[in-house]
Design a protein around this motif. Structure first.
Motif, mmCIF file in Angstrom:
data_model
loop_
_atom_site.group_PDB
_atom_site.id
_atom_site.type_symbol
_atom_site.label_atom_id
_atom_site.label_comp_id
_atom_site.label_asym_id
_atom_site.label_seq_id
_atom_site.Cartn_x
_atom_site.Cartn_y
_atom_site.Cartn_z
ATOM 1 N N GLY A 69 0.780 -1.236 0.000
ATOM 2 C CA GLY A 69 0.000 0.000 0.000
ATOM 3 C C GLY A 69 0.805 1.275 0.000
ATOM 4 O O GLY A 69 0.229 2.366 -0.003
ATOM 5 N N ILE A 70 2.119 1.178 0.027
ATOM 6 C CA ILE A 70 2.974 2.368 0.086
ATOM 7 C C ILE A 70 3.473 2.707 -1.320
ATOM 8 O O ILE A 70 4.047 1.856 -2.004
ATOM 9 N N VAL A 71 3.245 3.943 -1.742
ATOM 10 C CA VAL A 71 3.692 4.406 -3.057
ATOM 11 C C VAL A 71 4.669 5.554 -2.862
ATOM 12 O O VAL A 71 4.340 6.562 -2.233
ATOM 13 N N THR A 72 5.871 5.402 -3.391
ATOM 14 C CA THR A 72 6.896 6.440 -3.282
ATOM 15 C C THR A 72 7.109 7.101 -4.648
ATOM 16 O O THR A 72 6.768 6.524 -5.690
ATOM 17 N N PRO A 73 7.679 8.310 -4.662
ATOM 18 C CA PRO A 73 7.980 8.970 -5.942
ATOM 19 C C PRO A 73 8.893 8.137 -6.841
ATOM 20 O O PRO A 73 8.739 8.137 -8.062
ATOM 21 N N MET A 119 8.998 4.883 -7.001
ATOM 22 C CA MET A 119 8.160 3.832 -7.589
ATOM 23 C C MET A 119 7.421 4.362 -8.823
ATOM 24 O O MET A 119 7.372 3.712 -9.866
ATOM 25 N N MET A 120 6.850 5.548 -8.693
ATOM 26 C CA MET A 120 6.082 6.128 -9.789
ATOM 27 C C MET A 120 6.978 6.479 -10.977
ATOM 28 O O MET A 120 6.582 6.312 -12.130
ATOM 29 N N SER A 121 8.178 6.960 -10.693
ATOM 30 C CA SER A 121 9.109 7.255 -11.785
ATOM 31 C C SER A 121 9.486 5.982 -12.535
ATOM 32 O O SER A 121 9.545 5.969 -13.765
ATOM 33 N N SER A 122 9.721 4.903 -11.785
ATOM 34 C CA SER A 122 10.052 3.626 -12.409
ATOM 35 C C SER A 122 8.876 3.086 -13.211
ATOM 36 O O SER A 122 9.042 2.541 -14.304
ATOM 37 N N LEU A 123 7.663 3.228 -12.655
ATOM 38 C CA LEU A 123 6.471 2.754 -13.355
ATOM 39 C C LEU A 123 6.253 3.541 -14.649
ATOM 40 O O LEU A 123 5.940 2.960 -15.691
ATOM 41 N N GLN A 124 6.443 4.856 -14.591
ATOM 42 C CA GLN A 124 6.286 5.691 -15.781
ATOM 43 C C GLN A 124 7.292 5.297 -16.860
ATOM 44 O O GLN A 124 6.946 5.165 -18.038
ATOM 45 N N PHE A 125 8.539 5.088 -16.459
ATOM 46 C CA PHE A 125 9.576 4.679 -17.408
ATOM 47 C C PHE A 125 9.246 3.325 -18.025
ATOM 48 O O PHE A 125 9.404 3.122 -19.240
ATOM 49 N N ALA A 126 8.762 2.385 -17.207
ATOM 50 C CA ALA A 126 8.448 1.041 -17.706
ATOM 51 C C ALA A 126 7.285 1.077 -18.696
ATOM 52 O O ALA A 126 7.316 0.399 -19.724
ATOM 53 N N ILE A 127 6.248 1.879 -18.395
ATOM 54 C CA ILE A 127 5.102 1.979 -19.299
ATOM 55 C C ILE A 127 5.524 2.580 -20.638
ATOM 56 O O ILE A 127 5.129 2.108 -21.709
ATOM 57 N N GLU A 128 6.328 3.640 -20.599
ATOM 58 C CA GLU A 128 6.805 4.266 -21.838
ATOM 59 C C GLU A 128 7.600 3.276 -22.675
ATOM 60 O O GLU A 128 7.407 3.168 -23.891
ATOM 61 N N ASN A 129 8.504 2.547 -22.040
ATOM 62 C CA ASN A 129 9.306 1.562 -22.773
ATOM 63 C C ASN A 129 8.440 0.452 -23.344
ATOM 64 O O ASN A 129 8.642 0.011 -24.480
ATOM 65 N N ARG A 130 7.459 0.004 -22.559
ATOM 66 C CA ARG A 130 6.612 -1.099 -23.007
ATOM 67 C C ARG A 130 5.833 -0.697 -24.254
ATOM 68 O O ARG A 130 5.801 -1.423 -25.250
ATOM 69 N N VAL A 131 5.207 0.465 -24.236
ATOM 70 C CA VAL A 131 4.393 0.891 -25.369
ATOM 71 C C VAL A 131 5.268 1.139 -26.590
ATOM 72 O O VAL A 131 4.922 0.769 -27.712
ATOM 73 N N ASN A 132 6.422 1.769 -26.400
ATOM 74 C CA ASN A 132 7.313 2.045 -27.535
ATOM 75 C C ASN A 132 7.845 0.761 -28.150
ATOM 76 O O ASN A 132 7.977 0.648 -29.373
ATOM 77 N N GLY A 188 -1.202 13.245 -9.804
ATOM 78 C CA GLY A 188 -1.301 12.968 -8.381
ATOM 79 C C GLY A 188 -0.131 12.129 -7.900
ATOM 80 O O GLY A 188 0.907 12.024 -8.547
ATOM 81 N N GLU A 189 -0.325 11.491 -6.757
ATOM 82 C CA GLU A 189 0.760 10.748 -6.127
ATOM 83 C C GLU A 189 0.925 9.335 -6.666
ATOM 84 O O GLU A 189 2.035 8.799 -6.661
ATOM 85 N N LYS A 190 -0.161 8.712 -7.148
ATOM 86 C CA LYS A 190 -0.040 7.310 -7.540
ATOM 87 C C LYS A 190 -0.765 6.969 -8.834
ATOM 88 O O LYS A 190 -1.148 5.822 -9.056
ATOM 89 N N ARG A 191 -0.950 7.966 -9.700
ATOM 90 C CA ARG A 191 -1.637 7.710 -10.962
ATOM 91 C C ARG A 191 -0.809 8.162 -12.156
ATOM 92 O O ARG A 191 -0.038 9.116 -12.061
#
Length: 433
Positions: A48-52, A54-67, A80-83
């Motif tokens: 349940g804990i979301v850190t900045p 984590m979100m940066s890593s998730l954003q990078f992973a999504i961008e790489n996956r789609v590309n 926001g903090e976790k979206r």
């Protein structure tokens, strides 16, 4: 002259190939021009804990996956903090859009544990993040499609330790939260590889292929779920796009008229070269393909301005040489040679800037940088090769009988040193008799 004719016909072939490419290949447009899909993802870690981070890593992973799956010019931004907000251009089918994201695919290995006299599956910490690659293969015994897994260094060690611990017990493989298989571990596996089977019925080819593609697209560093999905229309609208085309045509028309009015005959040649430049560049955008957004179109228009700027430098240098008394042939060659350094330096600094923008910028900035860089490279070819070839073919090696063709008066033409020798190779040292 023979080499110049060969170059001329090579340019003609390039133009024909460009026109065919433009007619055959579709144009890929960005979300702001054609609309697409908009998805909102929310991070859902087990603790349940979301850190900045984590979100940066998730954003990078999504961008790489789609590309990696072939969708360019996507916008992935924090909300926001976790979206995360993911915008995919030209994909109005929401199911297809979710497929591009891999439906937030997760691979996880679990062990059996007893809780309240009930056997449940417990996470082992070995996930898709520990994968090196996934491959599509077949089972040598029954010919069914299976997914081969190869772990990285840390993953191979985890897998070896896990199989040692579970000798004689099953080890479950979950994909997207669903149990795929639970093979019994007969002995420790230290080779760093494994297989996912589809149980007794096995996988179909499409199921196994999709799983391989999603796994190779990269595992998400933190679990995420899609909480909102909708389609969006183009932000510019059809009316704005039409007006942009008219504005671009008017602007280009004024530039071409200026070139003719100020530089006369060379200006006409520059305009022809500019049209060829546009055809080649647009064909490259379609062939690569480049997804055109409003920012990408801005890069394209800016590169057109730089292509005109290169011709202006060349023609001004040529006029200086004519005023100094050079022959027409010598003035044209010297004008191109003297302008080349300035053209090359200015274009290289622009390309270097584009490389930096593409490496560090977001998807929109990358689109601008890519179109501008390609445009600058093609503009150098247009100014140095196409314009020069046309200038030699039109004016040849004759004398300048009509200075007004270059926007000069007769009294502005100087008299240079007249060489006694009239051999072609010595023409650059003076004026031919």
């Amino acid at each position: 002259m023979k080499n110049k004719l060969i170059m001329f016909w090579a340019i003609v072939l390039i133009v024909i190939a460009s026109i065919v490419t433009i007619c055959v290949k579709p144009t890929k447009l960005g979300l702001d021009l054609v609309g697409g899909s908009r998805l909102v993802l929310e991070a859902a870690p087990t603790n349940g804990i979301v850190t900045p981070d984590m979100m940066s890593s998730l954003q990078f992973a999504i961008e790489n996956r789609v590309n990696k799956l072939g969708v360019s010019e996507t916008v992935v931004q924090r909300s926001g903090e976790k979206r995360l907000v993911v915008e995919i251009p030209d994909v109005s089918d929401l199911e297809q859009a979710k497929a591009y994201l891999g439906e937030t695919a997760e691979l996880e290995f679990k062990r059996p544990v007893m809780m309240s006299d009930v056997e449940v599956w417990e996470s082992t910490g070995l996930t898709g993040k520990d994968l090196s690659k996934a491959t599509l293969t077949t089972n040598s015994q029954n010919g069914q499609w299976v997914v081969g897994l190869e772990f990285n260094g840390e993953g191979a060690k985890k897998f070896a330790d896990l199989t040692k611990e579970l000798v004689g017990k099953p080890m479950a493989i979950f994909f997207n939260g669903e149990l795929q298989s639970a093979p019994r571990v007969n002995e420790p596996i230290t080779g760093g590889s494994a297989q996912i089977t589809g149980g007794d019925s096995g996988f179909s080819y499409d199921e196994a292929k999709k799983m391989v593609d999603l796994l190779n697209a990269g595992a998400l560093p933190v679990p995420a779920k899609i909480i909102e999905e909708n389609t969006v229309g183009p932000t510019l609208g059809a009316d704005s796009i039409a007006k942009s085309k008219i504005a671009g045509a008017i602007g280009l028309g004024f530039v071409m008229l200026f070139m003719i009015a100020y530089y006369r005959a060379p200006g006409i040649i520059a305009d022809v070269a500019l049209i060829i430049y546009g055809l080649i560049l647009f064909a490259l955008f379609k062939a690569i393909p480049v997804t055109l957004t409003l920012a990408g179109i801005a890069g394209f228009i800016l590169s057109v301005g730089m292509a005109v700027d290169a011709n202006i430098l060349i023609f001004e240098r040529t006029k200086e040489e004519l005023k100094a008394g050079r022959t027409l042939f010598t003035a044209i060659n010297s004008g191109f040679d003297r302008a080349f350094t300035s053209i090359f330096d200015s274009n290289m600094t622009t390309i270097i800037t584009c490389v930096i923008l593409y490496s560090l910028g977001t998807s929109i900035v990358k689109g601008f940088a890519l179109t501008l860089a390609i445009g600058v490279i093609v503009s150098m070819f247009s100014a140095i090769t196409i314009t020069k070839n046309f200038m030699h073919l039109v004016f040849g090696t004759g004398s300048l009988k009509h200075p007004e063709w270059f926007g000069l008066r007769a009294d502005e033409i100087g008299e240079g040193f007249k060489a006694v020798e009239t051999k072609r190779e010595k023409a650059k040292f003076g004026i031919l008799d």
